[in-house]
Design an enzyme around this catalytic site. Structure first.
Site, PDB file in Angstrom:
ATOM      1  N   GLU A  58       0.820  -1.231  -0.032  1.00  0.00           N
ATOM      2  CA  GLU A  58       0.219   0.002  -0.080  1.00  0.00           C
ATOM      3  C   GLU A  58       1.002   1.185   0.148  1.00  0.00           C
ATOM      4  O   GLU A  58       0.602   2.095  -0.721  1.00  0.00           O
ATOM      5  CB  GLU A  58      -0.862  -0.168   1.311  1.00  0.00           C
ATOM      6  CG  GLU A  58      -1.914  -1.004   1.351  1.00  0.00           C
ATOM      7  CD  GLU A  58      -3.096  -0.734   0.090  1.00  0.00           C
ATOM      8  OE1 GLU A  58      -3.238   0.274  -0.454  1.00  0.00           O
ATOM      9  OE2 GLU A  58      -3.649  -1.832  -0.387  1.00  0.00           O
ATOM     10  N   ASN A  62       1.398   3.747  -3.104  1.00  0.00           N
ATOM     11  CA  ASN A  62       0.864   5.230  -2.861  1.00  0.00           C
ATOM     12  C   ASN A  62       2.116   6.243  -3.259  1.00  0.00           C
ATOM     13  O   ASN A  62       1.810   7.224  -4.050  1.00  0.00           O
ATOM     14  CB  ASN A  62       0.623   5.736  -1.347  1.00  0.00           C
ATOM     15  CG  ASN A  62      -0.702   5.309  -1.125  1.00  0.00           C
ATOM     16  OD1 ASN A  62      -1.348   5.066  -1.818  1.00  0.00           O
ATOM     17  ND2 ASN A  62      -0.628   5.475   0.334  1.00  0.00           N
ATOM     18  N   ARG A 117      -9.245   3.768  -6.959  1.00  0.00           N
ATOM     19  CA  ARG A 117      -8.933   4.115  -5.666  1.00  0.00           C
ATOM     20  C   ARG A 117     -10.199   4.151  -4.917  1.00  0.00           C
ATOM     21  O   ARG A 117     -11.210   4.840  -5.116  1.00  0.00           O
ATOM     22  CB  ARG A 117      -7.938   5.253  -5.741  1.00  0.00           C
ATOM     23  CG  ARG A 117      -6.937   5.282  -6.650  1.00  0.00           C
ATOM     24  CD  ARG A 117      -5.698   4.797  -6.109  1.00  0.00           C
ATOM     25  NE  ARG A 117      -4.697   4.158  -7.246  1.00  0.00           N
ATOM     26  CZ  ARG A 117      -4.336   2.977  -7.340  1.00  0.00           C
ATOM     27  NH1 ARG A 117      -4.293   2.371  -6.027  1.00  0.00           N
ATOM     28  NH2 ARG A 117      -3.686   2.541  -8.264  1.00  0.00           N
TER      29      ARG A 117
END
Ligand SMILES: Nc1ncnc2c1ncn2[C@@H]1O[C@H](COP(=O)(O)OP(=O)(O)OP(=O)(O)O)[C@@H](O)[C@H]1O
Ligand SMILES: [Mg+2]
Length: 157
Positions: A58, A62, A117
């Protein structure tokens, strides 16, 4: 009072901030934590390993999709295992940075709703790890620090 604890193992890597390296970062952190914990004659639970891999994924995603959306650069990852069983992972990019970190950390907050997202990355990291710290400066980049207290179970006899 500072706890008397030592760094048992440490590794740092730096890689290009592209999506191919999301899987690479997961493999790196797995390799580090499995061998560092194994050297103590202890093991990780399958759940701990899955939580760590997902959280790293994650954070790196990002950096790639948000941090380096309009620029290119590297992502750095530092991994440490401490003698008290705490795992430390930092993931740093030199991308666009985050204007309002506390807003970005709210569940369902995303600046990119068009690309599937859902704004859950930080919430996932927060629930899978023991602690999450995000520091960011617009135009300069973002640093995510995650720690996890590992159970360090005895290896099966
Ligand atoms: N490394 C980063 N650089 C710049 N902005 C970031 C970075 N990490 C997160 N953000 C900002 O914080 C918001 C929230 O991040 P989070 O991971 O929680 O959700 P998301 O990435 O939008 O969606 P999901 O992770 O569910 O796919 C992002 O939409 C983005 O605006
Ligand atoms: Mg995300």
């Amino acid at each position: 009072v500072k706890k008397d604890r030592k760094v048992l193992n440490e590794a740092r890597i730096r890689f290009k901030g592209i999506s191919a390296n999301e899987a690479f970062a997961r493999i790196c952190v797995s390799g580090f934590v499995i061998s560092a914990v194994g050297a103590l004659g202890r093991t990780l639970t399958a759940e701990e390993l899955a939580d760590i891999k997902t959280s790293v994924s994650e954070a790196v995603t990002n950096s790639v999709v948000h941090g380096y959306r309009d620029s290119k650069g590297d992502v750095s990852m530092t991994m440490r295992l401490f003698s008290d069983g705490e795992l430390y992972i930092s993931i740093t990019d030199k991308g666009c940075g985050i204007e309002d970190v506390s807003k970005a950390r709210e569940p369902l907050y995303t600046t990119d709703p068009m690309n599937d997202r859902c704004g859950m990355g930080f919430s996932i990291m927060e629930s899978f790890m023991t602690r999450l710290t995000v520091t960011s400066a617009p135009g300069k980049g973002t640093k995510v620090v995650m720690t996890k207290k590992l159970s360090l179970e005895e290896e099966d006899k």
